[in-house]
Scaffold this motif. Sequence first.
Motif, PDB file in Angstrom:
ATOM      1  N   PHE A 250       3.073  12.792  -4.728  1.00 40.05           N
ATOM      2  CA  PHE A 250       2.840  13.966  -5.577  1.00 40.05           C
ATOM      3  C   PHE A 250       3.280  15.236  -4.860  1.00 40.05           C
ATOM      4  CE2 PHE A 250      -0.981  11.465  -7.366  1.00 40.05           C
ATOM      5  CZ  PHE A 250      -0.133  10.743  -8.173  1.00 40.05           C
ATOM      6  N   GLU A 251       3.018  15.290  -3.557  1.00 42.30           N
ATOM      7  CA  GLU A 251       3.416  16.467  -2.791  1.00 42.30           C
ATOM      8  C   GLU A 251       4.933  16.631  -2.806  1.00 42.30           C
ATOM      9  OE1 GLU A 251       2.926  18.268   1.750  1.00 42.30           O
ATOM     10  OE2 GLU A 251       1.781  16.507   1.122  1.00 42.30           O
ATOM     11  N   ALA A 252       5.656  15.511  -2.655  1.00 38.24           N
ATOM     12  CA  ALA A 252       7.120  15.571  -2.692  1.00 38.24           C
ATOM     13  C   ALA A 252       7.618  15.930  -4.093  1.00 38.24           C
ATOM     14  CB  ALA A 252       7.706  14.232  -2.245  1.00 38.24           C
ATOM     15  N   LEU A 253       6.978  15.362  -5.121  1.00 39.53           N
ATOM     16  CA  LEU A 253       7.371  15.654  -6.499  1.00 39.53           C
ATOM     17  C   LEU A 253       7.180  17.126  -6.841  1.00 39.53           C
ATOM     18  CD1 LEU A 253       8.090  14.855  -9.463  1.00 39.53           C
ATOM     19  CD2 LEU A 253       5.661  14.319  -9.769  1.00 39.53           C
ATOM     20  N   THR A 254       6.000  17.665  -6.549  1.00 35.54           N
ATOM     21  CA  THR A 254       5.717  19.058  -6.914  1.00 35.54           C
ATOM     22  C   THR A 254       6.499  20.048  -6.067  1.00 35.54           C
ATOM     23  OG1 THR A 254       3.726  18.984  -5.514  1.00 35.54           O
ATOM     24  CG2 THR A 254       3.444  18.564  -7.870  1.00 35.54           C
ATOM     25  N   ALA A 255       6.930  19.621  -4.863  1.00 37.38           N
ATOM     26  CA  ALA A 255       7.819  20.478  -4.090  1.00 37.38           C
ATOM     27  C   ALA A 255       9.151  20.655  -4.816  1.00 37.38           C
ATOM     28  CB  ALA A 255       8.048  19.881  -2.699  1.00 37.38           C
TER      29      ALA A 255
ATOM     30  N   GLY B 185       0.799  -1.222   0.000  1.00 43.46           N
ATOM     31  CA  GLY B 185       0.000   0.000   0.000  1.00 43.46           C
ATOM     32  C   GLY B 185       0.828   1.266   0.000  1.00 43.46           C
ATOM     33  N   LYS B 186       2.123   1.122   0.185  1.00 42.91           N
ATOM     34  CA  LYS B 186       3.006   2.286   0.161  1.00 42.91           C
ATOM     35  C   LYS B 186       3.270   2.716  -1.286  1.00 42.91           C
ATOM     36  CE  LYS B 186       3.927   2.110   4.666  1.00 42.91           C
ATOM     37  NZ  LYS B 186       3.600   3.187   5.615  1.00 42.91           N
ATOM     38  N   SER B 187       3.686   3.957  -1.445  1.00 41.68           N
ATOM     39  CA  SER B 187       3.938   4.486  -2.781  1.00 41.68           C
ATOM     40  C   SER B 187       5.302   5.173  -2.840  1.00 41.68           C
ATOM     41  CB  SER B 187       2.863   5.505  -3.177  1.00 41.68           C
ATOM     42  OG  SER B 187       1.582   4.912  -3.208  1.00 41.68           O
ATOM     43  N   HIS B 188       5.894   5.124  -4.005  1.00 38.86           N
ATOM     44  CA  HIS B 188       7.064   5.957  -4.265  1.00 38.86           C
ATOM     45  C   HIS B 188       7.085   6.322  -5.742  1.00 38.86           C
ATOM     46  CE1 HIS B 188       8.594   1.815  -4.941  1.00 38.86           C
ATOM     47  NE2 HIS B 188       9.460   2.351  -5.798  1.00 38.86           N
TER      48      HIS B 188
ATOM     49  N   SER C 145       1.296   7.299   0.571  1.00 43.26           N
ATOM     50  CA  SER C 145       0.207   7.256  -0.415  1.00 43.26           C
ATOM     51  C   SER C 145       0.660   7.980  -1.667  1.00 43.26           C
ATOM     52  CB  SER C 145      -1.042   7.938   0.148  1.00 43.26           C
ATOM     53  OG  SER C 145      -0.780   9.329   0.341  1.00 43.26           O
ATOM     54  N   PRO C 146      -0.034   7.775  -2.801  1.00 45.91           N
ATOM     55  CA  PRO C 146       0.303   8.554  -4.004  1.00 45.91           C
ATOM     56  C   PRO C 146       0.243  10.058  -3.758  1.00 45.91           C
ATOM     57  CG  PRO C 146      -1.096   6.701  -4.598  1.00 45.91           C
ATOM     58  CD  PRO C 146      -1.043   6.728  -3.092  1.00 45.91           C
TER      59      PRO C 146
END
Length: 563
Positions: free
Chosen positions: A249-254, A201-204, A244-245
């Motif tokens: 996304f939050e890390a990516l867009t940061a 259930g984890k995402s990367h 979670s996805p």
Amino acid sequence: MLLFFRSECMPGKQPSRQECLAAGCCWNELEESLNFCHHSLPARQNYQNKTGSTQLVARLERSPFGAEPLTLSINIAALNTSHVLVQLIAEGSASDSIHESRVELDETDIKIDLTEGEAFFVELKRRTSNETLFFTGNGPLIATQGFWEWSLQFPHDALLLGSGSTSRGSLRLTSGSATLYQGLGTKANGRPFILCVTQSGKSHGVLFEAPGAIEVVARPSNLISIRSTAGAEYLNVHTFVGNSPAEVFEALTAHIGLPTLPPYWSLGLHVCRDTARNGTNEDALNFKNEATRLDFPYDSDCVDDSALGNVSYVVEGNRVDKLKTVVTELKNSKRHFLLSLYAQVSERTTAFEEGQDIFLVGTNGTYLGQHRDETVAYPDFENPNVTKWLDTHMSAMLANIQDVLPSGLILSDNWPLNEDATQGDGNETLEYVPQGLDSLSNGTVLWSASGVRRHQSVHNQYGSLFTTLAKDILEQISGPSDKRLPVLGSSNWLGGNTNGWLGEEQQADWQGLKSALLSVMEAGISGEPFSGGGPICGSSGVWSDSLCTRWSLLALTTFPLTR
């Protein structure tokens, strides 16, 4: 099971048994459905490093294509607690491409294991659970002046999404290859980002950066090969972790930045047409009158892709007077005018005469192509002098159209398009051309044209660089920046996005409808929320009422940007 991990050696070629073995690869004569020539497991085409050293040296003296390998160094940078960067950097590459850690690696939720000795492998794990994020030991590591390849083995039972979904026909990465090289149509578009959702259930997510065309090859085993036509440059692999996805996304867009929040009206429907390239405004007026009669809502109109003519930064003839009537009526009906602007610069303009130091250069001086029946040059948007040049000529153009000042811009053909089919593609000097492309130059600038960098190295970012500069200048001229004027480009790439992406050109058929949806979905999961799937009902082919009705319903209800 090993069959699912086989990486093709000498992709795009049909080597003989002798050539295959000479390249340090394996020959398979029994299974015709598989690649005859493939890398061993582990691959001999790899690098090795000494204990405690960041330098990597190729194990073999030649790549599968016979080129001399580059000497590499590895750099690992922890950019925040959920973001780690692994860099492979060619010896002699620009020093400003090396990133430094902002936090201690031990503070992140990513643990990195390096295998030292005969073969160099990297394994990234989630620190809290020891779950593998990816491992590089199931494929080759190759780096030469024109061909790079590195393979990432994701967990076998994980769900992988993104990275060339349109050309694959699926958002999920299960098999096949996709080429990421901005251009006309869906053949070579996509984003260099993969979202991984594991069984736990984890995402990367993994974002990869490399100059030139990028080819992403997927296999059922979740072994992903990243190939690039980069020279003596780099390959960056960013890893973002989350529960979670949404956290990924939050890390990516940061890291890459979010687009500027668009004005509310730009979330509506935008109408544009190319009226046989003759600049007539009658269609826009007729459409507006018919839409009013039918109570059909739309929010902006470009009037014509050639509203000011086929030449950027020039107002031809009496076009402003012709525009004034229709733009006034649009504004009176609470609709907006979006002006089409091209990066290409006609040689018969003052902008061309005054831009000789900022254009891309070919073998015989300023590189020239064809666009909308004009001989044109192409600005190098990395040139330090280009901002002043663009400001001067955009300001002069907009000063001449004060009566019809646009509410935003449409930057069409900004990947950038070159319509000169007679030019050579220069492929004979390339070590490798991705299998999804006939050439790196068809429909665009010759890959070897040069500015601050060779064009192929900056090609994917070209449209975004132009869009960002044009938006800044338009807002300075038009007034306070809080107007958030939309500047919508045909080509957009991840990283510092401040605008919307119009989407890919599609065929007017049911496959085109599916492709439009996939392109919007991939852009969304890659941190690019304000995007469209190309023009509703496609750009070419034979459309039908049923297709256009279904396409309109889909786009108007689910696409962030509709045109």
